[in-house]
Write a protein that holds these residues in place. Structure first.
Motif, PDB file in Angstrom:
ATOM      1  N   GLN A  33      46.214  31.714  36.999  1.00 19.35           N
ATOM      2  CA  GLN A  33      45.492  32.182  38.174  1.00 19.35           C
ATOM      3  C   GLN A  33      45.624  33.701  38.349  1.00 19.35           C
ATOM      4  O   GLN A  33      46.649  34.298  38.027  1.00 19.35           O
ATOM      5  CB  GLN A  33      46.031  31.489  39.434  1.00 19.35           C
ATOM      6  CG  GLN A  33      46.157  29.973  39.334  1.00 19.35           C
ATOM      7  CD  GLN A  33      44.828  29.258  39.326  1.00 19.35           C
ATOM      8  OE1 GLN A  33      44.070  29.370  38.372  1.00 19.35           O
ATOM      9  NE2 GLN A  33      44.551  28.513  40.373  1.00 19.35           N
ATOM     10  N   TRP A  34      44.585  34.290  38.888  1.00 18.90           N
ATOM     11  CA  TRP A  34      44.549  35.701  39.304  1.00 18.90           C
ATOM     12  C   TRP A  34      43.556  35.725  40.465  1.00 18.90           C
ATOM     13  O   TRP A  34      42.424  36.160  40.329  1.00 18.90           O
ATOM     14  CB  TRP A  34      44.094  36.578  38.138  1.00 18.90           C
ATOM     15  CG  TRP A  34      44.180  38.063  38.338  1.00 18.90           C
ATOM     16  CD1 TRP A  34      43.305  38.845  39.025  1.00 18.90           C
ATOM     17  CD2 TRP A  34      45.171  38.966  37.813  1.00 18.90           C
ATOM     18  NE1 TRP A  34      43.678  40.168  38.969  1.00 18.90           N
ATOM     19  CE2 TRP A  34      44.822  40.273  38.229  1.00 18.90           C
ATOM     20  CE3 TRP A  34      46.308  38.803  37.043  1.00 18.90           C
ATOM     21  CZ2 TRP A  34      45.569  41.403  37.884  1.00 18.90           C
ATOM     22  CZ3 TRP A  34      47.048  39.923  36.701  1.00 18.90           C
ATOM     23  CH2 TRP A  34      46.682  41.203  37.117  1.00 18.90           C
ATOM     24  N   PRO A  40      48.171  37.736  41.552  1.00 15.53           N
ATOM     25  CA  PRO A  40      48.823  36.885  42.555  1.00 15.53           C
ATOM     26  C   PRO A  40      49.595  37.654  43.614  1.00 15.53           C
ATOM     27  O   PRO A  40      49.603  37.276  44.788  1.00 15.53           O
ATOM     28  CB  PRO A  40      49.758  36.012  41.707  1.00 15.53           C
ATOM     29  CG  PRO A  40      49.098  35.949  40.363  1.00 15.53           C
ATOM     30  CD  PRO A  40      48.469  37.298  40.172  1.00 15.53           C
TER      31      PRO A  40
END
Length: 420
Positions: A33-34, A40
């Motif tokens: 995820q980003w 993050p």
């Protein structure tokens, strides 16, 4: 099948068949995820392993590449999907793509007034990066139009016009700050009297709070935790300020003026309660140390220096050193600075003004000329392991690193690269 969404904008949802669905499911299990500007933690660092120590002469393996319209909006990654913004004719577009294939999953487009002269010269944007929080994505255009969309379908949930509702003054290059989430709100710098910063309820877009009397800059806010207290740090035109993200109450300020109020780069928070900020336009860099004494936040400036002047790029802190690309309208230097003292550890030529991301002990450099590099940065030296001419000028968008996948764009294309 194409499904059109009604409202002030329009969305497109594309059915891609069983094979594409399966591929998307596979991507979701392998792609990290980003979900927002800066990753993050909004520090441009990825918690990843497995990056290669070098690339072949032609560069890292290209997973996919496709055309994308004008814009500098960075790329957010969430649950196997990418979110960014671009301009198409007289419209601004929020787009969701399959991270594994680059295929369009949906678009939300809305009419957008003609850009200013400066926007035409350097690119009309959009500049802001979408935020993914919960089931929704939040996007802001260059004239301050805010849209909250369902992240799966692109369906509009709510919207705001920062100019009409709050008197936001559109800056010469357009609105650039990226939204940030705090608990059940999404927060934006707006500028003006008694509404310099505004928090909206994520559920329905109602105003949770608005406060302060600062002018809006291009910089994006960050959240920090100081001795057990959450604080929202906003880099405005003449100062940097700390607010209570729950109600907008002012906790502290420290002056940092520039020519034309052009504070652009994102502040960097780190160990020792040290907050680094940097600007071009006849400014420089400074570090302040924050501490709490009862209910009060105390601010102590540790150093100020003009040697490192970050223009519209970003800085990354690793250990006690900050790495950044210094230069506004002249030659650029990649630099390492001791965040505790301001002492320059080294300077390196060989790159135009650049953005940086960090992961697996490696620094990934993308300069405005489109050159991508893999390096190791230490307080002693910069060791470049690989370089490739990848994108077209102006490549001003900071790369996104999610796992071993790197996503990059210029003003014409978007690409996915395998760095393993």
């Amino acid at each position: 099948m194409i499904r059109r969404l009604l409202g002030p904008g329009r969305g497109l949802a594309w059915g891609c068949g069983v094979a594409a669905v399966a591929m998307g499911a596979a991507a979701r299990t392998t792609i990290a995820q980003w979900p927002q500007w800066g990753g993050p933690n909004r520090d441009f660092k990825a918690d990843c392993l497995g990056l290669a120590s070098g690339w072949p002469q032609e560069g890292p393996r290209r997973v996919w590449s496709r055309e994308l319209g004008e814009g500098y909006s960075a790329i957010s990654v969430d649950d196997g999907a990418l979110y960014t913004m671009y301009r198409r004719g007289d419209e601004e577009v929020v787009i969701c793509l399959d991270a594994g294939t680059g295929k369009t999953l949906w678009e939300y487009a809305y009419s957008h007034s003609a850009p200013t002269k400066s926007m035409k010269e350097f690119g009309p944007g959009p500049h802001s990066t979408p935020l993914v929080a919960g089931d929704q994505v939040y996007a802001v255009g260059v004239t301050g139009l805010v849209h909250c969309l369902n992240k799966k379908s692109g369906q509009l949930a709510w919207s705001h016009d920062l100019v009409k509702e709050f008197g936001h003054e559109v800056m010469d290059r357009g609105y650039s700050a990226s939204p940030i989430a705090y608990k059940d709100t999404v927060i934006l710098p707006v500028g003006g009297t008694e509404h310099a910063v505004v928090a909206f309820k994520q559920a329905d877009g109602s105003v949770a709070w608005k406060s302060q009397d600062f002018q809006c800059s291009h910089a994006s806010p960050i959240l920090i935790r100081l001795d057990g207290q959450d604080q929202l740090v906003c880099f405005m035109t003449k100062e940097i300020a700390g607010l209570n993200p729950a109600d907008g109450a002012l906790l502290w300020t420290h002056t940092h003026p520039t020519q034309w109020g052009a504070n652009i780069s994102t502040p960097v928070w780190g160990q020792g309660n040290l907050l680094f900020m940097s600007s071009a336009y006849d400014q420089g860099s400074r570090v302040i140390q924050l501490s709490r004494n009862g209910d009060k936040t105390q601010v102590q400036e540790l150093w100020y220096a003009r040697k490192l002047r970050i223009h519209h790029g970003n800085a990354v802190r690793v250990g006690d050193y900050v790495y950044g690309s210094s230069g506004d309208f002249g030659p650029a230097l990649l630099m390492a600075v001791d965040v505790r003292t301001g002492k320059v550890a080294w300077r390196e030529r060989g790159f135009a003004k650049a953005n940086l991301v960090y992961g697996d002990g490696k620094l990934i450099i993308l300069d405005e000329g489109g050159r991508l590099a893999l390096a190791t940065a230490t307080p002693d030296k910069l060791e470049v392991h690989a370089k490739v001419e990848l994108l077209k000028r102006n490549a001003w968008t900071v790369p996104t690193l999610a796992g071993t996948r790197l996503y990059v764009r210029d003003r014409k294309t978007i690409q996915a690269l395998d760095l393993s």
